[in-house]
Design a protein around this motif. Structure first.
Motif, PDB file in Angstrom:
ATOM      1  N   ALA A 343       0.817  -1.221   0.000  1.00 44.09           N
ATOM      2  CA  ALA A 343       0.000   0.000   0.000  1.00 44.09           C
ATOM      3  C   ALA A 343       0.846   1.265   0.000  1.00 44.09           C
ATOM      4  N   MET A 344       2.161   1.120   0.026  1.00 43.72           N
ATOM      5  CA  MET A 344       3.064   2.277   0.132  1.00 43.72           C
ATOM      6  C   MET A 344       3.594   2.686  -1.238  1.00 43.72           C
ATOM      7  N   ARG A 345       3.590   3.986  -1.496  1.00 41.81           N
ATOM      8  CA  ARG A 345       4.185   4.503  -2.726  1.00 41.81           C
ATOM      9  C   ARG A 345       5.700   4.606  -2.566  1.00 41.81           C
ATOM     10  N   GLY A 346       6.414   4.384  -3.666  1.00 42.27           N
ATOM     11  CA  GLY A 346       7.866   4.470  -3.651  1.00 42.27           C
ATOM     12  C   GLY A 346       8.368   5.874  -3.950  1.00 42.27           C
ATOM     13  N   ASP A 347       9.658   5.972  -4.230  1.00 42.98           N
ATOM     14  CA  ASP A 347      10.304   7.271  -4.490  1.00 42.98           C
ATOM     15  C   ASP A 347       9.642   8.037  -5.618  1.00 42.98           C
ATOM     16  N   ARG A 348       9.159   7.307  -6.630  1.00 43.88           N
ATOM     17  CA  ARG A 348       8.614   7.957  -7.826  1.00 43.88           C
ATOM     18  C   ARG A 348       7.084   8.031  -7.808  1.00 43.88           C
ATOM     19  N   LEU A 349       6.504   7.911  -6.605  1.00 46.51           N
ATOM     20  CA  LEU A 349       5.055   8.035  -6.397  1.00 46.51           C
ATOM     21  C   LEU A 349       4.266   6.916  -7.073  1.00 46.51           C
ATOM     22  N   VAL A 350       4.908   5.782  -7.322  1.00 46.13           N
ATOM     23  CA  VAL A 350       4.207   4.596  -7.813  1.00 46.13           C
ATOM     24  C   VAL A 350       4.305   3.517  -6.732  1.00 46.13           C
ATOM     25  N   TYR A 351       3.449   2.516  -6.834  1.00 45.37           N
ATOM     26  CA  TYR A 351       3.469   1.427  -5.858  1.00 45.37           C
ATOM     27  C   TYR A 351       4.571   0.442  -6.268  1.00 45.37           C
ATOM     28  N   SER A 352       5.785   0.764  -5.870  1.00 45.22           N
ATOM     29  CA  SER A 352       6.972   0.032  -6.338  1.00 45.22           C
ATOM     30  C   SER A 352       6.929  -1.448  -5.972  1.00 45.22           C
ATOM     31  N   ASN A 353       6.491  -1.763  -4.749  1.00 46.18           N
ATOM     32  CA  ASN A 353       6.479  -3.165  -4.317  1.00 46.18           C
ATOM     33  C   ASN A 353       5.505  -3.989  -5.149  1.00 46.18           C
ATOM     34  N   GLY A 354       4.366  -3.400  -5.515  1.00 41.61           N
ATOM     35  CA  GLY A 354       3.411  -4.097  -6.371  1.00 41.61           C
ATOM     36  C   GLY A 354       3.976  -4.345  -7.757  1.00 41.61           C
ATOM     37  N   ILE A 355       4.704  -3.371  -8.283  1.00 44.62           N
ATOM     38  CA  ILE A 355       5.329  -3.508  -9.611  1.00 44.62           C
ATOM     39  C   ILE A 355       6.360  -4.635  -9.602  1.00 44.62           C
ATOM     40  N   ILE A 356       7.185  -4.681  -8.563  1.00 43.27           N
ATOM     41  CA  ILE A 356       8.219  -5.712  -8.468  1.00 43.27           C
ATOM     42  C   ILE A 356       7.592  -7.091  -8.284  1.00 43.27           C
ATOM     43  N   LEU A 357       6.549  -7.181  -7.437  1.00 45.87           N
ATOM     44  CA  LEU A 357       5.869  -8.460  -7.220  1.00 45.87           C
ATOM     45  C   LEU A 357       5.258  -8.979  -8.514  1.00 45.87           C
ATOM     46  N   LEU A 358       4.592  -8.112  -9.259  1.00 46.59           N
ATOM     47  CA  LEU A 358       3.987  -8.502 -10.540  1.00 46.59           C
ATOM     48  C   LEU A 358       5.055  -9.016 -11.502  1.00 46.59           C
ATOM     49  N   SER A 359       6.185  -8.336 -11.558  1.00 51.61           N
ATOM     50  CA  SER A 359       7.272  -8.740 -12.468  1.00 51.61           C
ATOM     51  C   SER A 359       7.790 -10.129 -12.128  1.00 51.61           C
ATOM     52  N   LEU A 360       8.038 -10.378 -10.852  1.00 48.69           N
ATOM     53  CA  LEU A 360       8.595 -11.673 -10.433  1.00 48.69           C
ATOM     54  C   LEU A 360       7.621 -12.816 -10.727  1.00 48.69           C
ATOM     55  N   LEU A 361       6.340 -12.627 -10.408  1.00 56.04           N
ATOM     56  CA  LEU A 361       5.347 -13.681 -10.643  1.00 56.04           C
ATOM     57  C   LEU A 361       5.172 -13.954 -12.138  1.00 56.04           C
ATOM     58  N   SER A 362       5.209 -12.900 -12.945  1.00 63.67           N
ATOM     59  CA  SER A 362       5.065 -13.063 -14.396  1.00 63.67           C
ATOM     60  C   SER A 362       6.266 -13.807 -14.989  1.00 63.67           C
ATOM     61  N   ILE A 363       7.444 -13.482 -14.507  1.00 65.49           N
ATOM     62  CA  ILE A 363       8.660 -14.168 -14.983  1.00 65.49           C
ATOM     63  C   ILE A 363       8.587 -15.657 -14.655  1.00 65.49           C
ATOM     64  N   LEU A 364       8.137 -15.986 -13.436  1.00 66.48           N
ATOM     65  CA  LEU A 364       7.999 -17.398 -13.050  1.00 66.48           C
ATOM     66  C   LEU A 364       7.009 -18.121 -13.966  1.00 66.48           C
ATOM     67  N   LEU A 365       5.927 -17.440 -14.323  1.00 68.88           N
ATOM     68  CA  LEU A 365       4.919 -18.027 -15.204  1.00 68.88           C
ATOM     69  C   LEU A 365       5.485 -18.249 -16.613  1.00 68.88           C
ATOM     70  N   ILE A 366       6.220 -17.267 -17.119  1.00 71.28           N
ATOM     71  CA  ILE A 366       6.842 -17.388 -18.454  1.00 71.28           C
ATOM     72  C   ILE A 366       7.799 -18.572 -18.484  1.00 71.28           C
ATOM     73  N   ILE A 367       8.629 -18.690 -17.463  1.00 70.39           N
ATOM     74  CA  ILE A 367       9.609 -19.781 -17.408  1.00 70.39           C
ATOM     75  C   ILE A 367       8.893 -21.123 -17.270  1.00 70.39           C
ATOM     76  N   GLY A 368       7.862 -21.157 -16.397  1.00 72.17           N
ATOM     77  CA  GLY A 368       7.128 -22.403 -16.165  1.00 72.17           C
ATOM     78  C   GLY A 368       6.438 -22.928 -17.413  1.00 72.17           C
ATOM     79  N   PHE A 369       5.910 -22.016 -18.254  1.00 75.07           N
ATOM     80  CA  PHE A 369       5.193 -22.417 -19.477  1.00 75.07           C
ATOM     81  C   PHE A 369       6.049 -22.248 -20.732  1.00 75.07           C
TER      82      PHE A 369
END
Length: 609
Positions: A343-369
């Motif tokens: 729920a916290m915004r990062g340095d650039r006023l975006v939800y940085s933790n959500g962006i990083i979490l989405l990236s990691l989960l998507s990468i795992l899905l790409i590799i898995g399939f």
């Protein structure tokens, strides 16, 4: 170069909170950032319909046109329903907020879980489909599909960490390039079709050779319809991100949604019509759009422009998730169903933790399939149509509770609820064995996790709640200072310890008697005013004797008394110096931090060399 400098280079300087208003988007940028998912789906939606119809035979491709018309009607109903959500719930959150405010918490969490899964799949499908468009034009890149997909997700993550306005500006141009290139392809294709006539598959609707009157035939048609409904994924993104629009946000979001739906409908139907008219069939390493473009333009500059534009829009389609997923998870986190740091915004006023979490989960899905779009598609539409259904059901309740009931809105939303509910059931049944079962299992598991997180936060709040405002009492503490030798850092630690307690002991671990004797002599010569305890370690371990000594003190201490372990620690000047010193202090802190009434504190000593 330090980590902080690398971070600033990659994502830019921090922004002040008051600059958040300047990060709001005009409609033309919002169309690029929130609609790229929906618009990009035209690159594979027609192909997914044809892949299912190919099971019956090429002559069944004629059914792609009525299926496309049915999907366009569904698009109209969903668009009208979600425009109402935009005006009624301008705070964003889409189906999750609608269900939370008008239905119940479990349904809102089901909608939230479905949307989160859909956003992750959007990134995986869009990126893998974009790479498929690239390798259609450049087959030599086929062995590098997965690596290319992962690389593109990392690039997308870095761009989004820089902030909404910067990423929207970057993404606007490729989005409009794709729109214009597809419209040009449809325009030239229509002219060619008018001049040359229909020379593809002939309409054979009702042909009994297809045996479409059987249950198997009907199921295949429904499955083709469900596959084509992937064209509607992303339609809800605007309703989830209304707060990102410039004022008046609801009106601008509603207008942008109309633009998006019109473009989506024209491009989807145009591509489906041309595929049927030109006799295009799915191929393993070449997309339907690639075949249509080659048929119209040949392998010339316009063909490669369309392939590059398609690859870029599919790459940017994932950006819809990077706009929607962090916004959604921040709202769910504020309700304490997800970790608070989302729920916290990062340095650039975006939800940085959500962006990083989405990236990691998507990468795992790409590799898995293994980056295979057709393996990911069956997982795709379940979540989005489930959230469509829940959102519209919530809106039906909103409209029914109004004093002045608008029967047209109630009818449209009610019809939309029934249709999307039916599509959800069709999608689950027709694609269950292909992978849809994973989503039907994942959604309940994610809802269970939501409740487990909420319970944890509630338990902690209950345990920490201060019922009576009494004055804090002074507590006794015994201070233990583990050392390896007599140094400046030991002197500094003892000085600090005397400021918090009168009960101090210094402890060292020794492996042989001679060294222990020398240590005691030096200590008595120095005489700092605190006792030295020497622990023997016949097995040459440092941690175990210290832990046993602390265990013995815990048994002897009084109720309410604390044990404070002051761990002296060198603060090195250069990162590589870390490898030149043991990490006993870090290990000791890690082992003691979970003990009740044991306080672990670090006494830093900054080295100059």
């Amino acid at each position: 170069m330090r980590f902080g400098q690398i971070k600033r280079l990659l994502i830019g300087s921090p922004l002040r909170t008051r600059q958040l208003t300047h990060e709001k988007l005009p409609k033309w940028k919002a169309l690029a950032i929130f609609s790229s998912d929906a618009l990009s789906s035209v690159a594979y939606a027609t192909e997914e319909i044809l892949l299912v119809l190919a099971i019956i035979g090429a002559s069944a491709f004629s059914y792609s046109i009525p299926i496309a018309v049915s999907i366009l009607i569904l698009l109209l109903v969903v668009t009208l329903s979600y425009r109402q959500i935009v005006y009624t719930f301008p705070s964003g959150g889409g189906a999750y907020i609608v269900a939370r405010e008008n239905l119940n918490v479990p349904l809102s969490l089901i909608a939230g879980a479905a949307l989160m899964i859909d956003y992750i799949l959007t990134v995986a499908v869009s990126i893998s489909s974009g790479v498929a468009a690239l390798v259609s034009a450049f087959p030599s890149l086929i062995p590098w599909k997965v690596a290319l997909a992962v690389f593109l997700i990392v690039i997308l993550m870095m761009l989004n960490l820089r902030g909404i306005r910067e990423s929207a500006t970057i993404f606007a141009y490729p989005t409009y390039l794709f729109i214009f290139s597809v419209l040009i392809m449809i325009g030239f294709g229509s002219i060619q079709l008018w001049k040359e006539g229909w020379h593809g598959y002939q309409a054979q609707i009702g042909n009994q050779a297809h045996d479409l009157g059987s249950w198997v035939g009907i199921l295949l048609l429904l499955r083709a319809f469900a596959s084509g409904c992937s064209a509607l994924t992303g339609v809800e993104a605007i309703s989830n991100g209304v707060p990102a629009f410039r004022s008046p946000a609801p009106r601008n979001a509603a207008i942008t949604m109309i633009w998006m739906s019109l473009l989506l409908g024209i491009m989807f139907f145009g591509i489906t019509l041309l595929a049927q008219a030109f006799g295009v069939a799915p191929k393993e390493h070449e997309t339907v759009v690639s075949q249509i473009a080659e048929h119209i333009f040949g392998r010339g500059p316009l063909y490669y422009l369309i392939q590059i534009a398609t690859m870029l829009i599919l790459f940017l389609a994932a950006n819809t998730s990077f706009a929607g997923f962090p916004q959604l998870t921040s709202i769910i986190a504020q309700d304490r169903f997800l970790p608070r740091n989302l729920a916290m915004r990062g340095d650039r006023l975006v939800y940085s933790n959500g962006i990083i979490l989405l990236s990691l989960l998507s990468i795992l899905l790409i590799i898995g399939f293994k980056g295979d779009t057709h393996s990911l598609i069956p997982l795709y539409a379940v979540g989005v149509f489930l959230s469509f259904t829940i959102a519209q059901l919530g809106m039906v309740k909103v409209f029914l509770n109004e004093k002045k009931k608008n029967m047209f809105r109630i009818a449209i939303t009610g019809i939309g609820t029934m249709i999307t509910g039916i599509v959800t059931v069709i999608t689950v049944i027709s694609k269950f064995t292909e992978g849809a079962w994973m989503v039907t299992v994942a959604i309940p598991l994610l809802v269970w996790l939501f409740f487990a997180i909420r319970k944890h936060y509630n338990d902690i709040a209950k345990e920490l709640r201060l019922v009576h405002y009494t004055q804090p009492k002074k507590v006794k503490t015994k201070v233990i200072i583990p050392i390896s030798g007599i140094t400046k850092v030991v002197s500094q630690s003892i000085s600090y310890a005397k400021g918090i307690s009168d009960d101090i002991v210094v402890v060292t671990v020794d492996f042989d008697d001679d060294h222990a004797g020398q240590m005691r002599e030096k200590w008595e010569e120095w005489n700092p005013g605190v006792p030295l305890i020497i622990l023997r370690s016949p097995y040459r371990t440092l941690i175990s004797p210290l832990l046993k000594y602390i265990d013995s003190l815990e048994k002897e201490k009084e109720e309410g008394e604390f044990i404070t372990v002051l761990v002296p620690q060198f603060i090195i000047k250069k990162w590589w110096h870390t490898f030149l010193h043991n990490q006993t202090a870090l290990l000791l802190k890690a082992l003691l931090i979970f003990r009740k009434d044991v306080v672990v504190s670090t006494i830093p000593f900054h080295l100059h060399h």
